[in-house]
Design a protein around this motif. Structure first.
Motif, PDB file in Angstrom:
ATOM      1  N   HIS A  78       0.945  -1.134   0.071  1.00 22.83           N
ATOM      2  CA  HIS A  78       0.008  -0.063  -0.126  1.00 22.83           C
ATOM      3  C   HIS A  78       0.897   1.297  -0.102  1.00 22.83           C
ATOM      4  O   HIS A  78       0.594   2.377   0.437  1.00 22.83           O
ATOM      5  CB  HIS A  78      -1.154   0.020   1.276  1.00 22.83           C
ATOM      6  CG  HIS A  78      -1.779  -1.071   1.205  1.00 22.83           C
ATOM      7  ND1 HIS A  78      -3.016  -1.305   0.292  1.00 22.83           N
ATOM      8  CD2 HIS A  78      -1.928  -2.251   2.022  1.00 22.83           C
ATOM      9  CE1 HIS A  78      -3.666  -2.431   0.517  1.00 22.83           C
ATOM     10  NE2 HIS A  78      -2.985  -3.033   1.471  1.00 22.83           N
ATOM     11  N   ASN A  79       1.892   1.307  -0.639  1.00 24.21           N
ATOM     12  CA  ASN A  79       2.999   2.356  -0.911  1.00 24.21           C
ATOM     13  C   ASN A  79       2.879   2.686  -2.316  1.00 24.21           C
ATOM     14  O   ASN A  79       3.150   2.214  -3.060  1.00 24.21           O
ATOM     15  CB  ASN A  79       4.350   1.680  -0.522  1.00 24.21           C
ATOM     16  CG  ASN A  79       5.377   2.788  -0.308  1.00 24.21           C
ATOM     17  OD1 ASN A  79       4.921   4.000  -0.235  1.00 24.21           O
ATOM     18  ND2 ASN A  79       6.369   2.489   0.300  1.00 24.21           N
ATOM     19  N   GLY A  80       2.309   3.952  -2.266  1.00 25.36           N
ATOM     20  CA  GLY A  80       2.097   4.600  -3.678  1.00 25.36           C
ATOM     21  C   GLY A  80       3.355   5.027  -4.555  1.00 25.36           C
ATOM     22  O   GLY A  80       3.185   5.328  -5.732  1.00 25.36           O
ATOM     23  N   VAL A  81       4.403   4.977  -3.768  1.00 18.80           N
ATOM     24  CA  VAL A  81       5.716   5.380  -4.547  1.00 18.80           C
ATOM     25  C   VAL A  81       6.135   4.250  -5.535  1.00 18.80           C
ATOM     26  O   VAL A  81       6.577   4.455  -6.695  1.00 18.80           O
ATOM     27  CB  VAL A  81       6.934   5.383  -3.487  1.00 18.80           C
ATOM     28  CG1 VAL A  81       8.441   5.690  -4.310  1.00 18.80           C
ATOM     29  CG2 VAL A  81       6.555   6.608  -2.548  1.00 18.80           C
ATOM     30  N   PHE A  82       5.845   3.032  -5.068  1.00 24.70           N
ATOM     31  CA  PHE A  82       6.162   1.832  -6.063  1.00 24.70           C
ATOM     32  C   PHE A  82       5.274   2.019  -7.176  1.00 24.70           C
ATOM     33  O   PHE A  82       5.538   1.553  -8.481  1.00 24.70           O
ATOM     34  CB  PHE A  82       5.790   0.618  -5.391  1.00 24.70           C
ATOM     35  CG  PHE A  82       6.981   0.208  -4.262  1.00 24.70           C
ATOM     36  CD1 PHE A  82       8.442   0.358  -4.701  1.00 24.70           C
ATOM     37  CD2 PHE A  82       6.487  -0.067  -3.125  1.00 24.70           C
ATOM     38  CE1 PHE A  82       9.355   0.196  -3.614  1.00 24.70           C
ATOM     39  CE2 PHE A  82       7.465  -0.241  -1.775  1.00 24.70           C
ATOM     40  CZ  PHE A  82       8.753  -0.316  -2.206  1.00 24.70           C
ATOM     41  N   TRP A  83       4.019   2.392  -7.205  1.00 22.21           N
ATOM     42  CA  TRP A  83       3.153   2.248  -8.118  1.00 22.21           C
ATOM     43  C   TRP A  83       3.386   3.518  -9.221  1.00 22.21           C
ATOM     44  O   TRP A  83       3.281   3.538 -10.383  1.00 22.21           O
ATOM     45  CB  TRP A  83       1.618   2.400  -7.915  1.00 22.21           C
ATOM     46  CG  TRP A  83       0.600   2.522  -8.646  1.00 22.21           C
ATOM     47  CD1 TRP A  83       0.163   1.413  -9.498  1.00 22.21           C
ATOM     48  CD2 TRP A  83      -0.086   3.578  -9.593  1.00 22.21           C
ATOM     49  NE1 TRP A  83      -0.811   1.763 -10.401  1.00 22.21           N
ATOM     50  CE2 TRP A  83      -0.813   2.961 -10.458  1.00 22.21           C
ATOM     51  CE3 TRP A  83       0.170   4.894  -9.403  1.00 22.21           C
ATOM     52  CZ2 TRP A  83      -1.610   3.879 -11.400  1.00 22.21           C
ATOM     53  CZ3 TRP A  83      -0.677   5.811 -10.378  1.00 22.21           C
ATOM     54  CH2 TRP A  83      -1.456   5.295 -11.118  1.00 22.21           C
ATOM     55  N   VAL A  84       3.648   4.579  -8.527  1.00 25.11           N
ATOM     56  CA  VAL A  84       4.113   5.888  -9.411  1.00 25.11           C
ATOM     57  C   VAL A  84       5.434   5.480 -10.071  1.00 25.11           C
ATOM     58  O   VAL A  84       5.757   5.884 -11.397  1.00 25.11           O
ATOM     59  CB  VAL A  84       4.611   7.131  -8.678  1.00 25.11           C
ATOM     60  CG1 VAL A  84       4.987   8.250  -9.340  1.00 25.11           C
ATOM     61  CG2 VAL A  84       3.114   7.414  -8.005  1.00 25.11           C
ATOM     62  N   ALA A  85       6.428   4.805  -9.553  1.00 15.96           N
ATOM     63  CA  ALA A  85       7.741   4.327 -10.328  1.00 15.96           C
ATOM     64  C   ALA A  85       7.599   3.515 -11.386  1.00 15.96           C
ATOM     65  O   ALA A  85       7.842   3.610 -12.493  1.00 15.96           O
ATOM     66  CB  ALA A  85       8.524   3.554  -9.185  1.00 15.96           C
ATOM     67  N   ALA A  86       6.435   2.465 -11.144  1.00 17.34           N
ATOM     68  CA  ALA A  86       5.923   1.458 -12.280  1.00 17.34           C
ATOM     69  C   ALA A  86       5.300   2.339 -13.462  1.00 17.34           C
ATOM     70  O   ALA A  86       5.409   2.062 -14.559  1.00 17.34           O
ATOM     71  CB  ALA A  86       5.106   0.510 -11.699  1.00 17.34           C
ATOM     72  N   LEU A  87       4.490   3.490 -13.113  1.00  8.24           N
ATOM     73  CA  LEU A  87       3.835   4.136 -13.965  1.00  8.24           C
ATOM     74  C   LEU A  87       4.783   5.150 -14.640  1.00  8.24           C
ATOM     75  O   LEU A  87       4.585   5.058 -16.008  1.00  8.24           O
ATOM     76  CB  LEU A  87       2.751   4.975 -13.485  1.00  8.24           C
ATOM     77  CG  LEU A  87       1.904   5.820 -14.408  1.00  8.24           C
ATOM     78  CD1 LEU A  87       1.016   4.872 -15.191  1.00  8.24           C
ATOM     79  CD2 LEU A  87       0.966   6.810 -13.517  1.00  8.24           C
ATOM     80  N   VAL A  88       5.756   5.555 -14.261  1.00 11.95           N
ATOM     81  CA  VAL A  88       6.790   6.234 -14.994  1.00 11.95           C
ATOM     82  C   VAL A  88       7.598   5.511 -15.940  1.00 11.95           C
ATOM     83  O   VAL A  88       7.918   5.678 -16.841  1.00 11.95           O
ATOM     84  CB  VAL A  88       7.811   6.807 -14.009  1.00 11.95           C
ATOM     85  CG1 VAL A  88       8.891   7.459 -14.833  1.00 11.95           C
ATOM     86  CG2 VAL A  88       7.003   8.077 -13.112  1.00 11.95           C
ATOM     87  N   LEU A  89       7.905   4.103 -15.262  1.00 13.27           N
ATOM     88  CA  LEU A  89       8.615   3.102 -16.191  1.00 13.27           C
ATOM     89  C   LEU A  89       7.836   2.843 -17.439  1.00 13.27           C
ATOM     90  O   LEU A  89       8.377   2.210 -18.452  1.00 13.27           O
ATOM     91  CB  LEU A  89       9.172   1.996 -15.257  1.00 13.27           C
ATOM     92  CG  LEU A  89      10.195   2.021 -14.352  1.00 13.27           C
ATOM     93  CD1 LEU A  89      10.573   0.771 -13.711  1.00 13.27           C
ATOM     94  CD2 LEU A  89      11.314   2.310 -15.466  1.00 13.27           C
ATOM     95  N   ALA A  90       6.549   2.598 -17.233  1.00 17.52           N
ATOM     96  CA  ALA A  90       5.704   2.160 -18.345  1.00 17.52           C
ATOM     97  C   ALA A  90       5.474   3.290 -19.381  1.00 17.52           C
ATOM     98  O   ALA A  90       5.423   2.998 -20.595  1.00 17.52           O
ATOM     99  CB  ALA A  90       4.382   1.710 -17.529  1.00 17.52           C
ATOM    100  N   VAL A  91       5.669   4.397 -18.852  1.00 18.73           N
ATOM    101  CA  VAL A  91       5.301   5.700 -19.766  1.00 18.73           C
ATOM    102  C   VAL A  91       6.519   6.077 -20.467  1.00 18.73           C
ATOM    103  O   VAL A  91       6.713   6.199 -21.570  1.00 18.73           O
ATOM    104  CB  VAL A  91       4.922   7.023 -19.180  1.00 18.73           C
ATOM    105  CG1 VAL A  91       4.608   8.007 -20.102  1.00 18.73           C
ATOM    106  CG2 VAL A  91       3.539   6.460 -18.472  1.00 18.73           C
ATOM    107  N   VAL A  92       7.813   6.172 -19.958  1.00 21.06           N
ATOM    108  CA  VAL A  92       9.238   6.436 -20.396  1.00 21.06           C
ATOM    109  C   VAL A  92       9.507   5.378 -21.355  1.00 21.06           C
ATOM    110  O   VAL A  92       9.655   4.141 -20.895  1.00 21.06           O
ATOM    111  CB  VAL A  92      10.173   6.445 -19.290  1.00 21.06           C
ATOM    112  CG1 VAL A  92      11.374   6.965 -20.012  1.00 21.06           C
ATOM    113  CG2 VAL A  92       9.565   7.908 -18.720  1.00 21.06           C
TER     114      VAL A  92
END
Length: 145
Positions: A78-92
């Motif tokens: 339940h740590n949003g930092v991992f989800w944001v990092a995954a989202l950034v990796l998916a977009v870049v």
């Protein structure tokens, strides 16, 4: 008198107050609404959590695995930092560094196999066990004896 007072109070009661012995329709309606809302919010949450993996359809295999691990970490911790990092990796979109380096390595293998035939005017002879190296002393030829 008490009976008529009770009937008058029930007659003026709001709609959400039920009479004794009747079914509480509002309670059951709200209970079903809460159950369906929990399932709908859970489905929305899991769909939102899978968003980085859906966006990573252009990524290579390693990047998709990294995104999957980060989304699972975000889901379980339940740590949003991992989800944001995954989202950034998916977009870049990362540049492909491996293919040019692999092409250079293949070209160098081909050049080494051909021993400098391409673009080289002097052909280098391969060093063998019978050729003389500078540190070896000259030996007598048996025919000269």
């Amino acid at each position: 008198m008490e009976n008529s007072l009770r009937e008058a109070a029930i007659a003026h009661a709001p709609f959400f107050i039920t009479a004794p012995g009747e079914t509480d329709v509002l309670f059951y309606g709200i209970a079903w609404f809460v159950v369906l809302a929990v399932f709908a919010l859970g489905a929305f949450y899991l769909t939102l959590h899978a968003l980085p993996e859906k966006l990573a359809h252009h990524a290579n295999h390693t990047q998709i695995q990294l995104i999957g691990v980060l989304t699972l970490l975000a889901l379980f911790t339940h740590n949003g930092v991992f989800w944001v990092a995954a989202l950034v990796l998916a977009v870049v979109r990362f540049p492909d560094f491996i293919s040019p380096i692999q092409a250079i390595a293949d070209s160098l293998k081909t050049i080494a196999r051909n021993k400098g035939e391409f673009g080289d005017s002097t052909r280098h002879e391969p060093v063998t066990e019978t050729s003389v190296t500078p540190d070896m002393t000259q030996q007598e030829n048996p025919k000269d004896v």
